[in-house]
Motif scaffolding. Structure first.
Motif, PDB file in Angstrom:
ATOM      1  N   ALA A  30       0.842  -1.197   0.000  1.00 31.66           N
ATOM      2  CA  ALA A  30       0.000   0.000   0.000  1.00 31.66           C
ATOM      3  C   ALA A  30       0.877   1.246   0.000  1.00 31.66           C
ATOM      4  CB  ALA A  30      -0.918   0.005   1.216  1.00 31.66           C
ATOM      5  N   LEU A  74      -1.955  -5.157   7.511  1.00 33.06           N
ATOM      6  CA  LEU A  74      -1.891  -4.027   6.587  1.00 33.06           C
ATOM      7  C   LEU A  74      -2.938  -2.969   6.936  1.00 33.06           C
ATOM      8  CD1 LEU A  74      -0.640  -2.675   4.147  1.00 33.06           C
ATOM      9  CD2 LEU A  74      -2.238  -3.969   2.690  1.00 33.06           C
ATOM     10  N   SER A  75      -4.123  -3.400   7.327  1.00 36.65           N
ATOM     11  CA  SER A  75      -5.175  -2.453   7.698  1.00 36.65           C
ATOM     12  C   SER A  75      -4.726  -1.584   8.866  1.00 36.65           C
ATOM     13  CB  SER A  75      -6.461  -3.205   8.055  1.00 36.65           C
ATOM     14  OG  SER A  75      -7.541  -2.310   8.246  1.00 36.65           O
ATOM     15  N   ILE A  78      -1.941   0.869   7.607  1.00 35.90           N
ATOM     16  CA  ILE A  78      -2.523   1.966   6.830  1.00 35.90           C
ATOM     17  C   ILE A  78      -3.217   2.954   7.753  1.00 35.90           C
ATOM     18  CG2 ILE A  78      -4.293   2.577   5.141  1.00 35.90           C
ATOM     19  CD1 ILE A  78      -3.734  -0.084   3.731  1.00 35.90           C
ATOM     20  N   THR A 175      -3.656   4.069  -1.606  1.00 33.93           N
ATOM     21  CA  THR A 175      -3.771   3.057  -2.651  1.00 33.93           C
ATOM     22  C   THR A 175      -3.285   1.728  -2.093  1.00 33.93           C
ATOM     23  OG1 THR A 175      -1.567   3.581  -3.532  1.00 33.93           O
ATOM     24  CG2 THR A 175      -3.445   4.724  -4.512  1.00 33.93           C
ATOM     25  N   VAL A 176      -3.992   0.661  -2.437  1.00 33.65           N
ATOM     26  CA  VAL A 176      -3.692  -0.665  -1.906  1.00 33.65           C
ATOM     27  C   VAL A 176      -3.542  -1.643  -3.061  1.00 33.65           C
ATOM     28  CG1 VAL A 176      -4.525  -2.549  -0.440  1.00 33.65           C
ATOM     29  CG2 VAL A 176      -4.980  -0.183   0.206  1.00 33.65           C
ATOM     30  N   SER A 177      -2.559  -2.503  -2.968  1.00 37.63           N
ATOM     31  CA  SER A 177      -2.412  -3.556  -3.971  1.00 37.63           C
ATOM     32  C   SER A 177      -3.668  -4.411  -4.008  1.00 37.63           C
ATOM     33  CB  SER A 177      -1.204  -4.433  -3.639  1.00 37.63           C
ATOM     34  OG  SER A 177      -1.213  -5.606  -4.427  1.00 37.63           O
ATOM     35  N   TYR A 180      -4.337  -7.424  -1.781  1.00 37.65           N
ATOM     36  CA  TYR A 180      -4.801  -7.317  -0.395  1.00 37.65           C
ATOM     37  C   TYR A 180      -6.275  -6.956  -0.285  1.00 37.65           C
ATOM     38  CZ  TYR A 180       0.011  -7.571   1.309  1.00 37.65           C
ATOM     39  OH  TYR A 180       1.291  -7.984   1.607  1.00 37.65           O
ATOM     40  N   TRP A 183      -9.337  -0.522  -0.013  1.00 38.28           N
ATOM     41  CA  TRP A 183      -9.418   0.335   1.166  1.00 38.28           C
ATOM     42  C   TRP A 183     -10.766   1.038   1.212  1.00 38.28           C
ATOM     43  CZ3 TRP A 183      -7.378   0.837   5.700  1.00 38.28           C
ATOM     44  CH2 TRP A 183      -7.513   2.026   6.416  1.00 38.28           C
ATOM     45  N   LEU A 190      -9.706  -2.479   5.411  1.00 33.90           N
ATOM     46  CA  LEU A 190      -9.608  -3.178   4.137  1.00 33.90           C
ATOM     47  C   LEU A 190     -10.762  -4.146   3.985  1.00 33.90           C
ATOM     48  CD1 LEU A 190      -5.816  -4.108   3.906  1.00 33.90           C
ATOM     49  CD2 LEU A 190      -7.044  -2.574   2.386  1.00 33.90           C
ATOM     50  N   SER A 192     -11.667  -7.522   1.712  1.00 34.46           N
ATOM     51  CA  SER A 192     -10.854  -8.451   0.937  1.00 34.46           C
ATOM     52  C   SER A 192     -11.500  -9.808   0.847  1.00 34.46           C
ATOM     53  CB  SER A 192      -9.476  -8.598   1.582  1.00 34.46           C
ATOM     54  OG  SER A 192      -9.621  -9.171   2.869  1.00 34.46           O
TER      55      SER A 192
END
Length: 219
Positions: A30, A74-75, A78, A175-177, A180, A183, A190, A192
């Motif tokens: 991200a 990741l959440s 971020i 921005t997030v891949s 994953y 957002w 997130l 997913s």
């Protein structure tokens, strides 16, 4: 004032990933306000051993929904960066000393815990390890609570709605891949699929494990 816990109410199951093969390539998970979070940053907070099987059984018995552990991490990362960016944009980013000084007030208001100080930190650390996260992830959660608390005070938020409105008004780019998920700025979370967070260059064997809930350590 009751502000909904944006950083610690992780009421989902985590699909704990066990690394079986990899290469030296590192992908970007991200980007928040121009600051990148890599796949290796995410992996740093997940233990190779994974969660305690008894924690898996307890969560499965409650019928919780599956969510990958990497997405949980990741959440949080971020969200922490969003809070830092919001604080900087609304005045200035707090110093390390200011963040540390907010600890007890943050865990009381944001974590909604009667346990404070080192007792709270120790309880969260033990909980993270049980759920297959590293002890460093406990620090991430606690510091994100501290940042959220400081932002609540900075913008005079009386509710989660007020806080989210103040953050979204700043238009902090996230921005997030797609590996994953997506957002959701309305929830600071997130969304997913069950296989999210798996880098293209690795193979994972997954097991369901309960996610941490850092809101109420035992007194």
């Amino acid at each position: 004032m009751r502000v909904r816990q944006l950083t610690v109410a992780l009421a989902v199951l985590v699909a704990a990933a066990t690394l079986t093969s990899c290469s030296s390539k590192v992908g970007t998970a991200a980007v928040v306000g121009g600051h990148s979070i890599s796949d290796s940053d995410v992996a740093h907070y997940i233990t190779p051993a994974g969660p305690d099987p008894s924690a898996i059984s307890a969560a499965q018995a409650q019928g919780q929904t599956l969510q990958p552990s990497r997405v949980q991490v990741l959440s949080q990362l971020i969200t922490q960066k969003v809070f830092r960016a919001a604080l900087a944009d609304s005045g200035s980013e707090p110093s390390a000393a200011e963040i540390a000084a907010a600890h007890d007030d943050a865990v009381s208001l944001i974590g909604q815990s009667q346990t404070i100080g080192a007792d709270y930190d120790n309880a969260i650390t033990a909980q993270m390890i049980t759920y297959g996260f590293t002890d460093q992830f406990a620090h991430v959660i606690v510091q994100t609570q501290e940042l959220e608390y400081l932002l609540v005070k900075r913008v005079n938020a009386a509710s989660a709605t007020d806080l989210l409105a103040a953050i979204n008004k700043l238009n902090i780019p996230v921005t997030v891949s797609g590996r994953y998920g997506t957002w959701d700025p309305s929830q600071l979370a997130l969304t997913s699929s069950g296989n999210a967070g798996l880098p293209s260059f690795v193979t994972f064997a997954s097991a369901a494990a309960p996610s941490p809930s850092a809101s109420a350590p035992a007194n």
